[in-house]
Structure formats: structure tokens, C-alpha cells
Write an enzyme that holds these catalytic residues in place. Structure first.
Site, mmCIF file in Angstrom:
data_model
loop_
_atom_site.group_PDB
_atom_site.id
_atom_site.type_symbol
_atom_site.label_atom_id
_atom_site.label_comp_id
_atom_site.label_asym_id
_atom_site.label_seq_id
_atom_site.Cartn_x
_atom_site.Cartn_y
_atom_site.Cartn_z
ATOM 1 N N ARG A 1 0.639 -1.101 -0.057
ATOM 2 C CA ARG A 1 -0.126 -0.063 0.002
ATOM 3 C C ARG A 1 1.003 1.077 0.002
ATOM 4 O O ARG A 1 2.017 1.120 0.345
ATOM 5 C CB ARG A 1 -0.997 0.014 1.351
ATOM 6 C CG ARG A 1 -1.913 -1.286 1.179
ATOM 7 C CD ARG A 1 -2.838 -1.264 2.409
ATOM 8 N NE ARG A 1 -1.936 -0.928 3.830
ATOM 9 C CZ ARG A 1 -2.741 -0.522 4.580
ATOM 10 N NH1 ARG A 1 -4.122 -0.108 4.566
ATOM 11 N NH2 ARG A 1 -2.145 -0.468 6.059
ATOM 12 N N LYS B 1 5.790 -10.582 10.131
ATOM 13 C CA LYS B 1 4.838 -10.397 8.857
ATOM 14 C C LYS B 1 5.356 -11.630 7.973
ATOM 15 O O LYS B 1 6.395 -11.718 7.456
ATOM 16 C CB LYS B 1 5.233 -9.053 8.116
ATOM 17 C CG LYS B 1 4.220 -8.926 7.173
ATOM 18 C CD LYS B 1 3.883 -7.437 6.830
ATOM 19 C CE LYS B 1 3.342 -7.134 5.419
ATOM 20 N NZ LYS B 1 3.066 -5.578 5.613
ATOM 21 N N ARG C 1 -0.121 -0.784 14.615
ATOM 22 C CA ARG C 1 1.076 -1.300 15.155
ATOM 23 C C ARG C 1 0.478 -1.569 16.686
ATOM 24 O O ARG C 1 -0.177 -0.934 17.322
ATOM 25 C CB ARG C 1 2.027 -0.245 15.380
ATOM 26 C CG ARG C 1 2.656 0.261 13.926
ATOM 27 C CD ARG C 1 3.842 -0.671 13.563
ATOM 28 N NE ARG C 1 4.616 -0.296 12.423
ATOM 29 C CZ ARG C 1 4.182 -0.487 11.333
ATOM 30 N NH1 ARG C 1 3.309 -1.620 11.185
ATOM 31 N NH2 ARG C 1 4.550 -0.140 10.235
#
Ligand code: ATP
Length: 316
Positions: A115, A180, A312
């Protein structure tokens, strides 16, 4: 096959191949072989070079088998490229002349995107990068929640297939132990009021995890301690995606909200939300029936819609 593919396939047997043998096989000079090996290395493949023996690759990853993937897709056309700028960009072009869903996948992306123009890093022939594109997509249900549905799909396949604790992070990430594993980039092309092409871009670290500054990253192989068959995983993911996107189109996000709840990595956690440069602290309280994030800020429940938002954990 292009030269990267041929070289990768040759070196993948794990044996040493001398520059001379490769040069003869490919009909090129030894210095060209040297530059071909360099090119693979620049794309993240670890090749050992031993004087007097030659080159070898012992990572264990194999090229994707597009025939196997096509066979599993019951008629959905699948396009495979050794390298592309980004699978979303290529799928966008192909979709212009198609009136049914299609799959684009590649061994490597030279301009992989996340993104907000962020870079998505890849390693040649080690990970999965693909776009499932749906031309003439009727979004009467709206698009809110779709990237969450894609995340649920990937997490469920990974959990079932590998027994790993894959979780989702609103709105478009997959994590294992907060590192991730995968990212999702949903884009549209066309008129928001009518039919348009939907592009579901996915990047998953399967056999290699890139080094990313200031962020914990993982791959399926590093979690499991073994190299995985990307072809089988891609086939499974795409068929699960087809099923879930159809369900989302027919019923909306509401039928997925419980599934999200079970997989939500941040539910009940102190988080920081960054939106247009403004940081808000609160407690993540899951999502509502349309996939909107619920954030408890000082006792007030706020709704956070998708878009340019980053979440976060609040470790401070
Ligand atoms: P964030 O993950 O920070 O919340 P985001 O969801 O907008 O932001 P994406 O657009 O999904 O992020 O992905 C881009 C970001 O992911 C990059 O800025 C980088 O930090 C990280 N990244 C890039 N490539 C990889 C990869 N292969 N594996 C894991 N993380 C990556």
C-alpha cells in the site's frame, strides 16, 4: 524458459556445475554464465561458487509448475512469468480483454508494491506473488472487508495445511508470532459506481524471508524448518480464494466476521493507529459486521474504515 529459469533449474539439483559445462549447455561464454549467476544472486538466490567445482544452489526451492496450477483451477486461465514489474500491473492489462477471472503469477517482481507505494520484497523462485483478477466485478456489497476475507483465506489455508499459528492483522497483513508472513494489495480499476476489475494481489514469504529494516518478518519455511512446495500451496490458495470471494459477493463480510474474530492477532491489545500522520492510541476491539475496525479510545468506541491506515502494537 528464459535463462534465469534454466539456470535455476539446473543448479537446483544441489550439485556443482562448472562454468564451462553451463556455457556449453546454454551456448554462451563463461563470462556470460558468470553474469547470469550474478543476476540470480541479485534476485536473492544464494548460489555457492567454489573454484575448480563451479556453481550450485542448495536452497531446495523449485520453479512453479503452472500446468499443475492451471489443472487445479477448473478453467480459470493462469498466466505465469519468470519476472514482472508487479503481478497486479500485468493482471490489470490482461483483464482488459477478458470477461472472466484470471490468475497471474511470477517468480519475481521488479516493482512489487504494497500500500501507499511501499515496496514488496521478493526472492526469485522462493516465494509466492500472485494476482487473482476479476473483470466485471459487481460490488453491490461494497468492497469494505474484502482484503480481510483474503487474509482469512490465507490464514486458514496456512493453519490447516501446515499447522502454523497464522493470524490476521487488520486490514491486510498475515502474521506468525507478530512477524509479517504475507501482505495483500486489493486494487480496483474502473468506475466505482458500476462494474470494474478487481485485482487481489498477494505476496507470501514461502521459502525465504527478506531482511526488512525495523520489522519482524517470517516465512513458512523458517517456521517449519523445511522447504515447501509452492505449486501445491498456490493451487490450494487460489481455489479457497475463489470460494471465499464468491461467498463475500453473495453474502457480504457478515458471514466472515466470526472467522476473523478467531484469527485476529491484535484483538484486545493496546495499539497505535496511524492515519494521515496522526497517531491514536487505543485498544483494538475486533471488527464489526462490515469489517470496520473497532478501536476503544479512552472508553469511546471509534470506527476505523480501511484505506491509508497503519496499525501497530503499542509497546511503549
Ligand atoms: P504495515 O505492514 O506496516 O502495517 P502495510 O500493511 O501498508 O503496512 P504492505 O503494503 O502490506 O504494508 O507491505 C509493505 C510493507 O511490508 C513494506 O513497507 C515493508 O515494511 C514490508 N515488507 C516488504 N516486503 C515484505 C516481505 N516480503 N515480507 C514481509 N514484509 C515485507
Amino acid at each position: 524458459m528464459d535463462k534465469d529459469q534454466r539456470l535455476f533449474e539446473l543448479l537446483s539439483d544441489g550439485e556443482f556445475h562448472s562454468g564451462e559445462v553451463i556455457a556449453n549447455l546454454f551456448g554462451v561464454t563463461r563470462s556470460r554464465v558468470w553474469s547470469l549467476v550474478n543476476s540470480l544472486e541479485e534476485k536473492g538466490v544464494v548460489v555457492s561458487r567454489v573454484r575448480g567445482k563451479g556453481y550450485r544452489y542448495r536452497g531446495g526451492s523449485a520453479l512453479l509448475n503452472i500446468e499443475t496450477i492451471s489443472d487445479s483451477l477448473s478453467g480459470t486461465p493462469a498466466y505465469y512469468f519468470p519476472s514482472v514489474t508487479s503481478t497486479n500491473d500485468v493482471a490489470k492489462e490482461y483483464a482488459k480483454s477478458m470477461n472472466r477471472p484470471l490468475l497471474v503469477t511470477s517468480e519475481y517482481q521488479t516493482g512489487g508494491r504494497g500500500r501507499r507505494g511501499r515496496v514488496w520484497a521478493s526472492c526469485y523462485a522462493h516465494n509466492l506473488m500472485f494476482t487473482y483478477a476479476i473483470p466485471n466485478f459487481n460490488a453491490s456489497q461494497g468492497l469494505g472487508g474484502l482484503s480481510l476475507v483474503v487474509g482469512i483465506t490465507i490464514a486458514e489455508v496456512v493453519r490447516n495445511k501446515y499447522k502454523l499459528d497464522a493470524k490476521v492483522k487488520w486490514p491486510n497483513d498475515l502474521l506468525i508470532n507478530y512477524a509479517k508472513l504475507a501482505g495483500i494489495l486489493v486494487e480496483i480499476q474502473g468506475d466505482m459506481d458500476g462494474l470494474y476489475t478487481l485485482l487481489i494481489g498477494v505476496g507470501i514469504n514461502v521459502n525465504e524471508k527478506p531482511d526488512i529494516e525495523d520489522r519482524a518478518v517470517t516465512s513458512l519455511a523458517s517456521e517449519l524448518g523445511t522447504t515447501l512446495d509452492r505449486t501445491a500451496l498456490l493451487a490450494e490458495l487460489v481455489s479457497a480464494l475463489q470460494e471465499n470471494v464468491k461467498l463475500f459477493q453473495d453474502e457480504g463480510f457478515i458471514v466472515f466476521s466470526e472467522r476473523w474474530d478467531c484469527l485476529d492477532a491484535f484483538k484486545g491489545m493496546d495499539v497505535q493507529l496511524e492515519q494521515a500522520g496522526v497517531i491514536t492510541s487505543g485498544v483494538a476491539c475486533g471488527v464489526d459486521d462490515s469489517g470496520v475496525l473497532l478501536l476503544n479510545v479512552n472508553g469511546q468506541m471509534q470506527q476505523v474504515h480501511g484505506g491509508e491506515v497503519t496499525l501497530r502494537l503499542n509497546n511503549g
